[in-house]
Design an enzyme around this catalytic site. Structure first.
Site, short mmCIF file in Angstrom:
data_model
loop_
_atom_site.label_atom_id
_atom_site.label_comp_id
_atom_site.label_asym_id
_atom_site.label_seq_id
_atom_site.Cartn_x
_atom_site.Cartn_y
_atom_site.Cartn_z
N PHE A 136 0.85 -1.18 0.00
CA PHE A 136 0.00 0.00 0.00
C PHE A 136 0.89 1.23 0.00
O PHE A 136 1.72 1.41 0.89
CB PHE A 136 -0.94 0.03 1.21
CG PHE A 136 -1.94 1.16 1.11
CD1 PHE A 136 -3.08 1.02 0.33
CD2 PHE A 136 -1.71 2.38 1.73
CE1 PHE A 136 -3.98 2.07 0.19
CE2 PHE A 136 -2.60 3.43 1.59
CZ PHE A 136 -3.74 3.27 0.82
N ASP A 221 9.07 2.62 2.11
CA ASP A 221 7.87 3.37 2.48
C ASP A 221 7.62 3.09 3.95
O ASP A 221 7.11 2.04 4.32
CB ASP A 221 6.70 2.90 1.61
CG ASP A 221 5.39 3.59 1.99
OD1 ASP A 221 5.32 4.19 3.08
OD2 ASP A 221 4.43 3.49 1.21
N LYS A 250 1.75 9.38 8.35
CA LYS A 250 0.99 8.88 9.50
C LYS A 250 1.44 9.44 10.86
O LYS A 250 0.99 10.49 11.26
CB LYS A 250 0.97 7.35 9.47
CG LYS A 250 0.14 6.82 8.30
CD LYS A 250 -0.42 5.45 8.53
CE LYS A 250 -1.55 5.12 7.56
NZ LYS A 250 -1.14 4.68 6.22
C1 LIG Z 1 -1.24 4.99 4.84
C2 LIG Z 1 -0.10 4.64 3.97
C3 LIG Z 1 0.21 5.40 2.82
C4 LIG Z 1 -0.66 6.54 2.34
O1 LIG Z 1 -0.65 7.63 3.21
P1 LIG Z 1 -1.73 8.79 3.00
O2 LIG Z 1 -1.35 9.81 4.02
O3 LIG Z 1 -3.08 8.19 3.25
O4 LIG Z 1 -1.60 9.27 1.61
C5 LIG Z 1 1.33 5.07 2.10
N1 LIG Z 1 2.11 4.04 2.47
C6 LIG Z 1 1.84 3.30 3.56
C7 LIG Z 1 2.78 2.19 3.93
C8 LIG Z 1 0.73 3.55 4.34
O5 LIG Z 1 0.46 2.80 5.40
#
Ligand SMILES: *Cc1c(COP(=O)(O)O)cnc(C)c1O
Length: 398
Positions: A136, A221, A250
């Site tokens: 994600f 990420d 986050k």
């Molecule tokens: C939540 C998440 C995102 C996206 O973040 P947003 O602030 O919702 O755009 C990207 N990568 C990971 C691993 C995430 O958990």
């Protein structure tokens, strides 16, 4: 009261998510209260965001002070909170430079732009980014191409080109997908949204070596795994593998919307005009994040998360032993944990737990995710486990 806000939602708000019937009004520490005055233990934490808990005094104070001083400057000018946060992040990580965004998706967009520029300069115009299935990376049109899940991609084709999705935790798949067009590998060090999937140490180490050998950028990420979530300040520390580029969001602002991408000096290739953002690095957001990062480092909150995470994991293992055949797996690191069921009971279990005063995330139809504030105590874990077990026995009796 709850139904009033539900009606308000159906009248005015796009229906993009089936919400739990809980209207949260207020939060403090690990607890939130709804409009009916009902109290909940919060194991969702704004989606792994309120890592220091709700209404954390240090963050609230920074926001209050900054709100009365300066909310926004343009990036034409210097901004003190932005530079203070930059220092806090660089001095406490393996990274050398940072740029701020407003969200995780935007942080990843910036990281991909950086990697493409690097590929353009140093790898013969390479532009493709290898990412994992079940990953994600956010919801922008490019990041859904990076996110290897059909549910996030199917309706939006054609997908943005330049992304290749391969099975997670499979080094050969990355090797086979690599060619002269490949500029980067972008991975979550531990998949969050995809169901809390832990890679082998050899996988991340193998990616490190593969990227070194082929002069490709290794991007982690860390939007979910960063800011202490895995029991180390950054997720990469938990696996002992340093990326070249890391993205955050986050937990960074403990509830203020702020993201970042960071790189090592060798990959510091972006120049004036290459990237920018009106709000990215905004004084209010960065003042909050600066307070959050400094508190987290000074108080060693990640060490607490590691300890309490082990305690929670042990309690979940206890439940697994007790409900053998119903619970089939416990996995995760630090305070990012999942309970895997044999059957697709997540939705009903989460609803039952809401009634008991416990908020959880049904990460998969057959798995629930725990991502409480990192300040949660062992006593609060006991309370959460008691509520969970009470919800579970109710669901199993149905
Ligand atoms: C939540 C998440 C995102 C996206 O973040 P947003 O602030 O919702 O755009 C990207 N990568 C990971 C691993 C995430 O958990």
């Amino acid at each position: 009261m709850t139904s009033k806000w539900q009606e308000q939602e159906s009248r005015y708000y796009m229906h993009l998510v089936n919400r739990q019937p809980v209207v949260i009004q207020r939060g403090a520490g690990v607890r939130v209260w709804d409009v009916e005055g009902k109290e909940y233990l919060d194991c969702v934490a704004g989606w792994a965001v309120n890592n220091l808990g709700h209404s954390h005094p240090a963050v609230t104070k920074a926001i209050q002070e900054q709100a009365g001083t300066l909310l926004q400057t343009s990036n034409q000018f210097y901004s003190i909170p932005q530079l203070q946060l930059a220092e806090a992040l660089v001095e406490n990580s393996c990274m050398d430079k940072v740029f701020f965004s407003n969200s995780g998706a935007e942080a990843n967009e910036g990281a991909v732009k950086l990697a493409r520029k690097y590929g353009n300069m140093y790898r013969g115009g390479a532009f493709e980014v290898i990412t994992a299935l079940n990953s994600f990376h956010g919801r922008t049109t490019a990041m859904i191409a990076a996110t290897g899940q059909p549910a996030y991609q199917d309706k939006w084709k054609p997908l943005s080109p330049g992304f290749v999705n391969v099975p997670y935790n499979d080094l050969d798949a990355v090797k086979q997908a690599t060619n002269e067009r490949t500029c980067a590998v972008m991975m979550e060090p531990l998949q969050g949204e995809g169901g809390v999937n832990i890679p082998s140490d050899a996988y991340l180490q193998g990616l490190r070596e593969w990227c070194d050998t082929n002069n490709m950028v290794l991007i982690f990420d860390e939007v979910q795994t960063g800011m202490g979530r895995l029991g180390t300040l950054w997720g990469y520390q938990s696996f002992g593998v340093e990326p070249d580029v890391m993205t955050l969001a986050k937990g960074l602002g403990n509830g203020m919307p702020v993201g970042a991408f960071l790189c090592k000096e060798k990959f510091n290739v972006l120049e004036p005009g290459d990237h920018g953002s009106t709000f990215g690095g905004n004084p209010l957001a960065t003042a909050a994040a600066n307070a959050a990062v400094r508190f987290m480092v000074e108080e060693d909150v990640p060490a607490h998360a590691l300890k309490v995470g082990q305690y929670l994991q042990q309690k979940l293992e206890g439940l697994k032993a007790k409900y053998e055949g119903v619970i089939v797996d416990v996995r995760g690191r630090g305070l990012l944990l999942a309970l895997q069921f044999r059957d697709t009971i997540s939705a009903t279990l989460v609803s039952a737990c809401n009634t008991k005063g416990l908020l959880l995330n049904p990460v998969r139809p057959d798995a629930i995710r725990f991502m409480p504030p990192l300040i949660i105590t062992e006593a609060e874990v006991d309370e959460a486990i008691a509520k969970l077990e009470s919800g579970l026995t109710e669901v199993l009796a149905e």
